[in-house]
Enzyme design. Structure first.
Site, mmCIF file in Angstrom:
data_model
loop_
_atom_site.group_PDB
_atom_site.id
_atom_site.type_symbol
_atom_site.label_atom_id
_atom_site.label_comp_id
_atom_site.label_asym_id
_atom_site.label_seq_id
_atom_site.Cartn_x
_atom_site.Cartn_y
_atom_site.Cartn_z
ATOM 1 N N GLU A 40 8.797 4.342 -17.331
ATOM 2 C CA GLU A 40 9.621 3.750 -16.278
ATOM 3 C C GLU A 40 9.408 2.250 -16.223
ATOM 4 O OE1 GLU A 40 7.950 3.012 -12.343
ATOM 5 O OE2 GLU A 40 7.101 5.037 -12.474
ATOM 6 N N THR A 69 9.627 2.074 -8.366
ATOM 7 C CA THR A 69 9.756 1.238 -7.166
ATOM 8 C C THR A 69 11.189 1.285 -6.636
ATOM 9 O OG1 THR A 69 8.086 -0.210 -8.187
ATOM 10 C CG2 THR A 69 9.034 -0.964 -6.132
ATOM 11 N N LYS A 129 4.307 11.710 -5.883
ATOM 12 C CA LYS A 129 3.346 10.724 -6.376
ATOM 13 C C LYS A 129 2.355 10.375 -5.271
ATOM 14 C CE LYS A 129 4.312 6.220 -6.771
ATOM 15 N NZ LYS A 129 4.782 4.923 -7.283
#
Length: 211
Positions: A40, A69, A129
């Site tokens: 990512e 993000t 996460k």
């Protein structure tokens, strides 16, 4: 979803932040050659959308490309439009989770507390996460796995080659790895072989940590 299964098998996500488009080309080539299946680029990286498009074109079928993000709906929509195959965020935004599910995109939102973790999971995120792990510590991960052992967790922050096994032993289903996965000298020199060698060590360490 498809990539959640891939995540739980490979147990590793590469996180790239603050790199240039040129660096991303070398990094992507090295990570893919080293066996990293999920990588990512964070949305607060300049040119993130271009990097996503570059990676999708270059590594389609070899590695899966995601956006990190992802803080809000606008970012989620932009990332998906650019070709992101999964989304990762440091926060729990129910609108973003629902949008990703509607689009058929895997999403792994970031959470810290038991309430946040459970809220993300029951909103439809198959994996959550745990962030920021570098600050929370492995003791926190072990403790939270007690009541929440049915929720797969990606532990992100502070992972190195020397401690990666400890993360899995503490209960992580997968880990997110940033700077330690990309040697600065190799990245600066565009040394794809050097990046691949480092990535390969992490890939093997993740697979061998049978906890």
């Amino acid at each position: 979803m498809k990539l959640t299964h891939e995540l739980l098998n490979s147990r590793l996500v590469a996180i790239l932040r603050g790199i240039t488009r040129e660096e991303a080309r070398a990094a992507g080539a090295g990570l893919a050659a080293g066996g990293v299946r999920l990588m990512e680029v964070t949305m607060n990286t300049a040119g993130a959308l271009d990097i996503i498009q570059d990676w999708r074109s270059a590594y389609d079928g070899q590695a899966y490309v995601g956006a990190g993000t992802v803080l809000n709906m606008k970012m989620a929509q932009e990332a998906v439009s650019a070709g992101a195959q999964f989304l990762i965020s440091p926060n729990v935004d129910l609108k973003v989770i629902h949008y990703a599910l509607e689009q058929g995109i895997d999403i792994w939102p970031g959470a810290m507390t038991p309430t946040e973790i459970a809220a993300a999971f029951y909103a439809g995120a198959e994996v959550v996460k745990l962030f920021p792990m570098a600050s929370l510590g492995l003791g926190y991960l072990r403790e939270i796995r007690g009541p929440l052992n049915h929720i797969p967790l990606i532990a992100t922050g502070g992972v190195t080659l020397s401690n990666i096994a400890e993360y899995f032993e503490a209960g992580a289903s997968a880990v997110g790895i940033g700077s330690s996965l990309l040697p600065k000298d190799a990245l600066a020199a565009g040394n794809i072989e050097g990046i691949a060698e480092c990535a390969g060590r992490f890939v093997q360490a993740a697979v061998k940590s049978n906890f």
